[in-house]
Design an enzyme around this catalytic site. Structure first.
Site, PDB file in Angstrom:
ATOM      1  N   LYS A 105       4.890   1.403  11.746  1.00  0.00           N
ATOM      2  CA  LYS A 105       5.709   0.233  11.385  1.00  0.00           C
ATOM      3  C   LYS A 105       6.993   0.139  12.196  1.00  0.00           C
ATOM      4  O   LYS A 105       7.710  -0.866  12.099  1.00  0.00           O
ATOM      5  CB  LYS A 105       6.068   0.274   9.893  1.00  0.00           C
ATOM      6  CG  LYS A 105       4.895   0.466   8.961  1.00  0.00           C
ATOM      7  CD  LYS A 105       3.876  -0.640   9.064  1.00  0.00           C
ATOM      8  CE  LYS A 105       2.765  -0.465   8.019  1.00  0.00           C
ATOM      9  NZ  LYS A 105       1.704  -1.463   8.151  1.00  0.00           N
ATOM     10  N   SER A 140       0.812  -1.218   0.000  1.00  0.00           N
ATOM     11  CA  SER A 140       0.000   0.000   0.000  1.00  0.00           C
ATOM     12  C   SER A 140       0.848   1.273   0.000  1.00  0.00           C
ATOM     13  O   SER A 140       0.496   2.255  -0.663  1.00  0.00           O
ATOM     14  CB  SER A 140      -0.944  -0.001   1.207  1.00  0.00           C
ATOM     15  OG  SER A 140      -0.212  -0.088   2.422  1.00  0.00           O
ATOM     16  N   THR A 141       1.955   1.276   0.727  1.00  0.00           N
ATOM     17  CA  THR A 141       2.805   2.476   0.738  1.00  0.00           C
ATOM     18  C   THR A 141       3.503   2.638  -0.603  1.00  0.00           C
ATOM     19  O   THR A 141       3.645   3.757  -1.116  1.00  0.00           O
ATOM     20  CB  THR A 141       3.841   2.408   1.881  1.00  0.00           C
ATOM     21  OG1 THR A 141       3.165   2.097   3.108  1.00  0.00           O
ATOM     22  CG2 THR A 141       4.566   3.729   2.046  1.00  0.00           C
ATOM     23  N   GLU A 184      10.852  -9.258  -3.910  1.00  0.00           N
ATOM     24  CA  GLU A 184      11.366  -8.052  -3.256  1.00  0.00           C
ATOM     25  C   GLU A 184      12.837  -8.225  -2.879  1.00  0.00           C
ATOM     26  O   GLU A 184      13.635  -7.302  -3.028  1.00  0.00           O
ATOM     27  CB  GLU A 184      10.523  -7.727  -2.023  1.00  0.00           C
ATOM     28  CG  GLU A 184       9.130  -7.205  -2.381  1.00  0.00           C
ATOM     29  CD  GLU A 184       8.188  -7.114  -1.199  1.00  0.00           C
ATOM     30  OE1 GLU A 184       7.129  -6.479  -1.350  1.00  0.00           O
ATOM     31  OE2 GLU A 184       8.489  -7.678  -0.131  1.00  0.00           O
ATOM     32  N   GLY A 195       8.245  -0.673   0.990  1.00  0.00           N
ATOM     33  CA  GLY A 195       7.745  -0.482   2.343  1.00  0.00           C
ATOM     34  C   GLY A 195       8.208  -1.590   3.267  1.00  0.00           C
ATOM     35  O   GLY A 195       9.113  -2.357   2.942  1.00  0.00           O
ATOM     36  N   ALA A 196       7.588  -1.689   4.431  1.00  0.00           N
ATOM     37  CA  ALA A 196       7.897  -2.742   5.394  1.00  0.00           C
ATOM     38  C   ALA A 196       6.695  -2.971   6.284  1.00  0.00           C
ATOM     39  O   ALA A 196       5.889  -2.064   6.508  1.00  0.00           O
ATOM     40  CB  ALA A 196       9.117  -2.370   6.241  1.00  0.00           C
ATOM     41  N   ASP A 197       6.579  -4.184   6.786  1.00  0.00           N
ATOM     42  CA  ASP A 197       5.528  -4.484   7.758  1.00  0.00           C
ATOM     43  C   ASP A 197       5.994  -4.133   9.169  1.00  0.00           C
ATOM     44  O   ASP A 197       5.196  -3.776  10.024  1.00  0.00           O
ATOM     45  CB  ASP A 197       5.136  -5.951   7.656  1.00  0.00           C
ATOM     46  CG  ASP A 197       4.565  -6.287   6.291  1.00  0.00           C
ATOM     47  OD1 ASP A 197       3.588  -5.628   5.886  1.00  0.00           O
ATOM     48  OD2 ASP A 197       5.099  -7.180   5.612  1.00  0.00           O
ATOM     49  N   GLY A 209       6.619  -9.006   3.501  1.00  0.00           N
ATOM     50  CA  GLY A 209       5.943 -10.178   2.971  1.00  0.00           C
ATOM     51  C   GLY A 209       4.465 -10.244   3.262  1.00  0.00           C
ATOM     52  O   GLY A 209       3.810 -11.236   2.950  1.00  0.00           O
TER      53      GLY A 209
END
Length: 219
Positions: free
Chosen positions: A121, A30-31, A103, A82-84, A95
């Protein structure tokens, strides 16, 4: 300021790292979708992009940005993703969108990895708020799950999800990842694991955090 605005803020700030006439590495999520939208405004200034997911490919193409195959590119100036979760050492869990393998491939091509996130995050310890995704060859799913249990994790099969590579995802709960580099190597050595969502061996070089106080750049 809501979360979407923070994501847009970080995405917009990443544009300054895009070089004219370059091919840009683009992640997924989304980012990153916000970054792709921002990239569309300068599409005439770049050669194109290498995308880490089929969804990102579609979004880029819809904006008239040429998408290159990773096999046709020897290196990229930047990779934006991005990152979770991300820790103070710029190591990440990724992921959530099931694109972790691609990625990792595209980020490995890049001279500079720019991670764009909203402030939610940021964590001190990876695994604190988000399960660790592991991409697994389908026939090895049960075997890998047993190995993950043996390491102290609680894996759950992400039902109905098939990666762009034709594999499945196990989301591992209960991992507090104190040594991300070692854990990344350990998990990748399990037979049947394609890769896992720890990005420690290839961490971010620059982190841009969208927050209520504005975009903050961490180097």
């Amino acid at each position: 300021m809501d979360q979407l605005e923070m994501k847009k803020q970080a995405a917009q700030a990443a544009l300054k790292y895009v070089q004219p006439d370059s091919i840009v590495g683009v992640g997924s999520g989304s980012t990153v979708n916000c970054f792709i939208d921002a990239l569309g405004a300068i599409s005439d200034q770049i050669k194109g992009a290498v995308a880490a997911s089929k969804e990102s490919e579609r979004r880029l193409s819809a904006l008239g940005i040429e998408v290159f195959n990773a096999n046709d590119v020897s290196a990229l100036d930047i990779y934006v993703d991005g990152a979770d979760e991300i820790n103070p050492q710029k190591m990440m869990i990724k992921g959530g969108g099931a694109a972790l393998t691609r990625e990792k491939i595209v980020s490995s091509l890049a001279k500079k990895f720019i991670c764009i996130v909203d402030s939610s995050k940021q964590v001190d310890v990876l695994g604190s708020t988000f399960p660790l995704p592991v991409e697994v060859i389908p026939m090895a799913r049960s075997y890998v799950a047993r190995k993950l249990v043996g390491l102290g994790g609680a894996p759950e099969y992400r039902e109905g999800v098939v990666t762009d590579n034709g594999n499945v995802i196990l989301d591992v709960y209960n991992f507090k990842i104190m040594q991300p580099m070692e854990m990344e190597k350990t998990l990748n050595n399990i037979a049947g694991v394609v890769t896992n969502g720890i990005f420690a061996l290839r961490s971010a070089d620059i982190v841009i955090v969208g927050s209520a106080q504005g975009a903050q750049v961490l180097v």
